[in-house]
Design a protein around this motif. Sequence first.
Motif, PDB file in Angstrom:
ATOM      1  N   ARG A 180       0.854  -1.200   0.000  1.00 57.44           N
ATOM      2  CA  ARG A 180       0.000   0.000   0.000  1.00 57.44           C
ATOM      3  C   ARG A 180       0.882   1.240   0.000  1.00 57.44           C
ATOM      4  O   ARG A 180       2.115   1.144   0.053  1.00 57.44           O
ATOM      5  N   ILE A 222       3.396  13.129   2.123  1.00 59.32           N
ATOM      6  CA  ILE A 222       3.034  12.373   0.920  1.00 59.32           C
ATOM      7  C   ILE A 222       1.616  11.859   1.159  1.00 59.32           C
ATOM      8  O   ILE A 222       1.259  11.494   2.292  1.00 59.32           O
ATOM      9  N   ASP A 278       8.706  -9.197   6.750  1.00 63.95           N
ATOM     10  CA  ASP A 278       8.649  -8.189   7.821  1.00 63.95           C
ATOM     11  C   ASP A 278      10.097  -7.774   8.057  1.00 63.95           C
ATOM     12  O   ASP A 278      10.948  -8.623   8.383  1.00 63.95           O
ATOM     13  N   LEU A 327       3.088   4.492  -0.524  1.00 61.94           N
ATOM     14  CA  LEU A 327       4.187   4.813  -1.429  1.00 61.94           C
ATOM     15  C   LEU A 327       4.827   3.562  -2.026  1.00 61.94           C
ATOM     16  O   LEU A 327       5.243   3.557  -3.188  1.00 61.94           O
ATOM     17  N   ASN A 362      11.491   1.027   1.448  1.00 61.29           N
ATOM     18  CA  ASN A 362      10.364   1.947   1.629  1.00 61.29           C
ATOM     19  C   ASN A 362       9.638   1.734   2.957  1.00 61.29           C
ATOM     20  O   ASN A 362       9.134   2.685   3.540  1.00 61.29           O
ATOM     21  N   ARG A 389       4.415  -7.519   4.658  1.00 58.64           N
ATOM     22  CA  ARG A 389       4.194  -8.417   5.803  1.00 58.64           C
ATOM     23  C   ARG A 389       3.106  -9.418   5.475  1.00 58.64           C
ATOM     24  O   ARG A 389       3.186 -10.576   5.842  1.00 58.64           O
ATOM     25  N   TYR A 399       9.737   9.247  15.981  1.00 58.55           N
ATOM     26  CA  TYR A 399       9.814   8.959  14.528  1.00 58.55           C
ATOM     27  C   TYR A 399      10.912   9.823  13.912  1.00 58.55           C
ATOM     28  O   TYR A 399      11.730   9.322  13.127  1.00 58.55           O
ATOM     29  N   THR A 402      -0.544   9.538   1.646  1.00 58.03           N
ATOM     30  CA  THR A 402      -0.765   8.125   2.009  1.00 58.03           C
ATOM     31  C   THR A 402      -1.435   8.095   3.383  1.00 58.03           C
ATOM     32  O   THR A 402      -1.596   9.134   4.027  1.00 58.03           O
TER      33      THR A 402
HETATM   34  N1  LIG Z   1       3.480   9.682   4.074  1.00 58.10           N
HETATM   35  C1  LIG Z   1       4.343  10.647   4.365  1.00 58.10           C
HETATM   36  O1  LIG Z   1       3.970  11.815   4.553  1.00 58.10           O
HETATM   37  C2  LIG Z   1       5.823  10.333   4.382  1.00 58.10           C
HETATM   38  C3  LIG Z   1       6.719  11.413   4.344  1.00 58.10           C
HETATM   39  C4  LIG Z   1       8.093  11.155   4.342  1.00 58.10           C
HETATM   40  C5  LIG Z   1       8.548   9.853   4.398  1.00 58.10           C
HETATM   41  N2  LIG Z   1       7.662   8.822   4.448  1.00 58.10           N
HETATM   42  C6  LIG Z   1       8.198   7.456   4.483  1.00 58.10           C
HETATM   43  O2  LIG Z   1       7.755   6.774   3.315  1.00 58.10           O
HETATM   44  C7  LIG Z   1       7.721   5.369   3.551  1.00 58.10           C
HETATM   45  C8  LIG Z   1       6.375   4.808   3.113  1.00 58.10           C
HETATM   46  O3  LIG Z   1       5.368   5.330   3.951  1.00 58.10           O
HETATM   47  P1  LIG Z   1       3.856   5.546   3.466  1.00 58.10           P
HETATM   48  O4  LIG Z   1       3.630   7.007   3.424  1.00 58.10           O
HETATM   49  O5  LIG Z   1       3.546   4.721   2.288  1.00 58.10           O
HETATM   50  O6  LIG Z   1       3.131   5.001   4.775  1.00 58.10           O
HETATM   51  P2  LIG Z   1       2.008   3.892   4.996  1.00 58.10           P
HETATM   52  O7  LIG Z   1       0.897   4.136   4.046  1.00 58.10           O
HETATM   53  O8  LIG Z   1       1.748   3.911   6.451  1.00 58.10           O
HETATM   54  O9  LIG Z   1       2.747   2.535   4.568  1.00 58.10           O
HETATM   55  C9  LIG Z   1       3.780   2.011   5.338  1.00 58.10           C
HETATM   56  C10 LIG Z   1       4.245   0.731   4.677  1.00 58.10           C
HETATM   57  O10 LIG Z   1       5.321   0.185   5.443  1.00 58.10           O
HETATM   58  C11 LIG Z   1       4.998  -1.178   5.707  1.00 58.10           C
HETATM   59  N3  LIG Z   1       5.624  -1.651   6.950  1.00 58.10           N
HETATM   60  C12 LIG Z   1       5.551  -1.111   8.189  1.00 58.10           C
HETATM   61  N4  LIG Z   1       6.257  -1.852   9.048  1.00 58.10           N
HETATM   62  C13 LIG Z   1       6.793  -2.875   8.338  1.00 58.10           C
HETATM   63  C14 LIG Z   1       7.623  -3.973   8.666  1.00 58.10           C
HETATM   64  N5  LIG Z   1       8.045  -4.186   9.921  1.00 58.10           N
HETATM   65  N6  LIG Z   1       8.000  -4.817   7.676  1.00 58.10           N
HETATM   66  C15 LIG Z   1       7.580  -4.618   6.412  1.00 58.10           C
HETATM   67  N7  LIG Z   1       6.765  -3.615   6.038  1.00 58.10           N
HETATM   68  C16 LIG Z   1       6.392  -2.749   7.000  1.00 58.10           C
HETATM   69  C17 LIG Z   1       3.487  -1.210   5.784  1.00 58.10           C
HETATM   70  O11 LIG Z   1       3.035  -2.542   5.647  1.00 58.10           O
HETATM   71  P3  LIG Z   1       1.631  -3.058   6.279  1.00 58.10           P
HETATM   72  O12 LIG Z   1       0.602  -2.844   5.196  1.00 58.10           O
HETATM   73  O13 LIG Z   1       1.907  -4.490   6.584  1.00 58.10           O
HETATM   74  O14 LIG Z   1       1.353  -2.235   7.510  1.00 58.10           O
HETATM   75  C18 LIG Z   1       3.147  -0.316   4.608  1.00 58.10           C
HETATM   76  O15 LIG Z   1       3.260  -1.025   3.390  1.00 58.10           O
HETATM   77  C19 LIG Z   1       8.015   5.199   5.056  1.00 58.10           C
HETATM   78  O16 LIG Z   1       9.371   4.863   5.253  1.00 58.10           O
HETATM   79  C20 LIG Z   1       7.733   6.585   5.635  1.00 58.10           C
HETATM   80  O17 LIG Z   1       8.451   6.816   6.823  1.00 58.10           O
HETATM   81  C21 LIG Z   1       6.310   9.027   4.420  1.00 58.10           C
END
Ligand SMILES: NC(=O)c1ccc[n+]([C@@H]2O[C@H](COP(=O)([O-])OP(=O)(O)OC[C@H]3O[C@@H](n4cnc5c(N)ncnc54)[C@H](OP(=O)(O)O)[C@@H]3O)[C@@H](O)[C@H]2O)c1
Length: 244
Positions: A15, A176, A54, A17, A77, A38, A143, A178
């Motif tokens: 899901r 972003i 994971d 990014l 990611n 996961r 975080y 999400t």
């Molecule tokens: N959204 C923002 O504003 C933003 C800004 C800057 C950076 N980021 C970074 O961008 C990356 C992607 O985040 P996102 O925005 O797409 O957030 P998200 O929608 O919350 O998705 C997080 C993803 O990480 C996976 N995940 C979490 N823990 C895990 C683990 N232990 N092993 C494997 N997968 C795991 C989740 O899998 P599950 O589906 O299993 O939970 C999900 O696919 C992250 O590193 C985040 O810190 C996000």
Amino acid sequence: MRIAGSVALVTGAGRGLGRAFAHALLERGAKTVYAAARNPSAVTEPGVVPVRLDITDHGRIAEVAGECRDVSLLVNNAGVMEMSPLIGAATLDGARLEMETNYLGTLAMCRAFAPVLAANGGGAIVNMLSVVSWFTNPVNGSYSASKAAEWSMTNGVRIELARQGTLVVGVNAGFIDTEMAAELAGDAPKTSPADVARQVFDAVEAGQVEVLADGRTRRIKSLLPQDHEEIYPAVQAAWDANHP
Ligand SMILES: NC(=O)c1ccc[n+]([C@@H]2O[C@H](COP(=O)([O-])OP(=O)(O)OC[C@H]3O[C@@H](n4cnc5c(N)ncnc54)[C@H](OP(=O)(O)O)[C@@H]3O)[C@@H](O)[C@H]2O)c1
């Protein structure tokens, strides 16, 4: 490196990014995209190869690195954000989970895949960092600390892997669009996951080591030499306004 014909592995690809990264890789002609999650049944992007992973499970990381020996592009990611302040959180559980995932999980992936990438000509690693790698937002202070650690680690991994020809790309981004940003961002502007993915793979193809994905991120980086004058007064004011 060229994305067309490459073999990529994206963590957290079910899901958000991660899904956009997997989609963009296929669009650019990647030969194979391992979509690690996961829960692999949550991977619905057509054309990818689901992989159960994971990134806090170091034994499973070793197995996946052994199974996916053709990877030349690793996209780290996966990440968690627990909305956990440093002092105000009831326990250290959120801080620990963020460090185990964002810092140690990503580092473990880099370590496990370094020999795989070397065997495949060097390739590239993309580490998904944040604008809060560079300043601490107390609302999610632990975080921010984990993303600062991940940024520091990314710069060290780049040095260690330079001789094997591995490009290491750090991606800093503000909000972003999400699930992760849904609660925190409110009405603030958000970059689309597809736009972040486009910038990241342009950088990989151009051999660039850093992506600053939006105007806020570029501004924060430029202000770092004056962070206590230009960044933290506004952060303190926002914190005080919400904690009268
Ligand atoms: N959204 C923002 O504003 C933003 C800004 C800057 C950076 N980021 C970074 O961008 C990356 C992607 O985040 P996102 O925005 O797409 O957030 P998200 O929608 O919350 O998705 C997080 C993803 O990480 C996976 N995940 C979490 N823990 C895990 C683990 N232990 N092993 C494997 N997968 C795991 C989740 O899998 P599950 O589906 O299993 O939970 C999900 O696919 C992250 O590193 C985040 O810190 C996000």
